[in-house]
Design a protein around this motif. Structure first.
Motif, short mmCIF file in Angstrom:
data_model
loop_
_atom_site.label_atom_id
_atom_site.label_comp_id
_atom_site.label_asym_id
_atom_site.label_seq_id
_atom_site.Cartn_x
_atom_site.Cartn_y
_atom_site.Cartn_z
N ALA A 1 8.31 15.16 1.80
CA ALA A 1 9.41 14.18 1.80
C ALA A 1 10.41 14.47 2.91
O ALA A 1 10.66 15.62 3.26
CB ALA A 1 10.12 14.21 0.45
N ASP A 2 10.97 13.40 3.44
CA ASP A 2 12.08 13.54 4.38
C ASP A 2 13.26 14.10 3.58
O ASP A 2 13.57 13.59 2.50
CB ASP A 2 12.43 12.18 4.98
N PRO A 3 13.94 15.16 4.06
CA PRO A 3 15.01 15.76 3.27
C PRO A 3 16.23 14.86 3.08
O PRO A 3 16.96 15.02 2.10
CB PRO A 3 15.37 17.03 4.05
N GLU A 4 16.45 13.92 3.97
CA GLU A 4 17.61 13.03 3.85
C GLU A 4 17.28 11.76 3.09
O GLU A 4 18.17 11.13 2.53
CB GLU A 4 18.16 12.69 5.24
N ILE A 5 16.01 11.37 3.10
CA ILE A 5 15.57 10.17 2.39
C ILE A 5 14.29 10.52 1.65
O ILE A 5 13.18 10.22 2.11
CB ILE A 5 15.34 8.99 3.37
N PRO A 6 14.38 11.17 0.49
CA PRO A 6 13.19 11.67 -0.19
C PRO A 6 12.23 10.59 -0.70
O PRO A 6 11.15 10.92 -1.16
CB PRO A 6 13.76 12.51 -1.34
N ALA A 7 12.60 9.34 -0.59
CA ALA A 7 11.72 8.26 -1.03
C ALA A 7 10.55 8.05 -0.08
O ALA A 7 9.58 7.37 -0.44
CB ALA A 7 12.51 6.96 -1.16
N ASP B 1 10.74 1.51 14.81
CA ASP B 1 9.49 0.75 14.80
C ASP B 1 8.33 1.58 14.25
O ASP B 1 7.32 1.04 13.83
CB ASP B 1 9.13 0.27 16.21
N TRP B 2 8.47 2.91 14.27
CA TRP B 2 7.41 3.80 13.81
C TRP B 2 7.41 3.96 12.29
O TRP B 2 6.51 4.59 11.74
CB TRP B 2 7.53 5.17 14.47
N ILE B 3 8.38 3.42 11.59
CA ILE B 3 8.39 3.48 10.12
C ILE B 3 7.40 2.44 9.61
O ILE B 3 7.49 1.27 9.96
CB ILE B 3 9.80 3.18 9.56
N ASP B 4 6.45 2.88 8.79
CA ASP B 4 5.44 1.92 8.36
C ASP B 4 5.98 0.96 7.30
O ASP B 4 7.03 1.18 6.70
CB ASP B 4 4.14 2.62 7.93
N ASP B 5 5.25 -0.15 7.10
CA ASP B 5 5.72 -1.23 6.21
C ASP B 5 5.90 -0.77 4.77
O ASP B 5 6.85 -1.16 4.10
CB ASP B 5 4.75 -2.41 6.27
N ALA B 6 4.98 0.06 4.28
CA ALA B 6 5.11 0.54 2.90
C ALA B 6 6.37 1.38 2.74
O ALA B 6 7.06 1.29 1.72
CB ALA B 6 3.87 1.36 2.52
N ALA B 7 6.69 2.18 3.75
CA ALA B 7 7.90 3.00 3.69
C ALA B 7 9.16 2.13 3.72
O ALA B 7 10.15 2.44 3.06
CB ALA B 7 7.91 3.99 4.84
N ARG B 8 9.12 1.03 4.45
CA ARG B 8 10.27 0.12 4.48
C ARG B 8 10.53 -0.45 3.09
O ARG B 8 11.68 -0.57 2.66
CB ARG B 8 10.03 -1.01 5.49
N GLU B 9 9.47 -0.77 2.37
CA GLU B 9 9.63 -1.28 1.00
C GLU B 9 10.15 -0.19 0.07
O GLU B 9 10.95 -0.46 -0.82
CB GLU B 9 8.33 -1.88 0.49
N ARG B 10 9.69 1.05 0.26
CA ARG B 10 10.20 2.15 -0.56
C ARG B 10 11.66 2.43 -0.26
O ARG B 10 12.42 2.79 -1.16
CB ARG B 10 9.34 3.40 -0.39
N LEU B 11 12.07 2.27 1.00
CA LEU B 11 13.50 2.41 1.34
C LEU B 11 14.31 1.39 0.56
O LEU B 11 15.34 1.72 -0.05
CB LEU B 11 13.72 2.20 2.84
N ARG B 12 13.84 0.16 0.56
CA ARG B 12 14.53 -0.92 -0.15
C ARG B 12 14.62 -0.61 -1.65
O ARG B 12 15.67 -0.73 -2.26
CB ARG B 12 13.82 -2.26 0.10
N ALA B 13 13.52 -0.17 -2.23
CA ALA B 13 13.50 0.16 -3.66
C ALA B 13 14.42 1.34 -3.97
O ALA B 13 14.98 1.43 -5.06
CB ALA B 13 12.07 0.46 -4.10
#
Length: 161
Positions: free
Chosen positions: A15-21, A86-98
């Motif tokens: 996990a990213d330490p600042e954004i564990p999602a 731009d390197w953040i994948d689409d699934a991760a963008r949805e997890r950020l939102r959630a």
């Protein structure tokens, strides 16, 4: 000895330490992984120079791969090309939102936006576009603090780079 594919799978759980999602691979900072008989080589591009999480990320990568039996883990930083949202994948963008963080929008190809430009950001909770920026910076330099006028909830926006 780990295979390259196994190493990628392991890093997909770091996990990213600042954004564990999201994981460091979903964030797009792991650029290359190569397994060798004596260990694993990992190439990482930090989100920005001076990012305080860089050392923690490298330590987490080393620990995860070593725990899986990788042998020596060599982490190299590569600064070019520079990381971009731009390197953040689409699934991760949805997890950020959630998770409650508005994912980054499109970035200007040539940074043509004036410094005073405030992007329209939809609320990650209720999806309202009626939001306002409260601060250029959130908990970290890569995020801005917003508030939704519809549901009144504060949220962070991952700024596009």
């Amino acid at each position: 000895m780990l295979t390259t594919e196994q190493a990628w799978q392991i890093l997909g759980r770091v996990a990213d330490p600042e954004i564990p999602a999201i994981s460091v691979t979903e964030l797009g900072i792991v650029r290359d992984v190569r397994a060798a008989p004596d260990g694993v080589d990992v190439v990482v591009t930090p989100t920005y120079s001076g990012c305080p999480a860089t050392e923690a990320i490298e330590r987490s990568i080393r620990e995860a791969l070593a725990a899986a039996g990788a042998g020596e883990v060599r982490v190299q930083q590569r600064l070019s090309p520079a990381w971009t949202t731009d390197w953040i994948d689409d699934a991760a963008r949805e997890r950020l939102r959630a998770y409650g963080i508005a994912p980054p929008g499109e970035r200007s190809v040539r940074n043509e936006q004036p410094l005073s430009f405030v992007p329209r950001v939809a609320c990650p909770r209720c999806e309202s576009a009626d939001t306002e920026r409260l601060s250029q910076f959130g908990a970290t330099a890569c995020k801005a603090l917003y508030r939704c006028r519809a549901c009144r909830e504060p949220f962070e926006y991952f700024k596009p780079l």
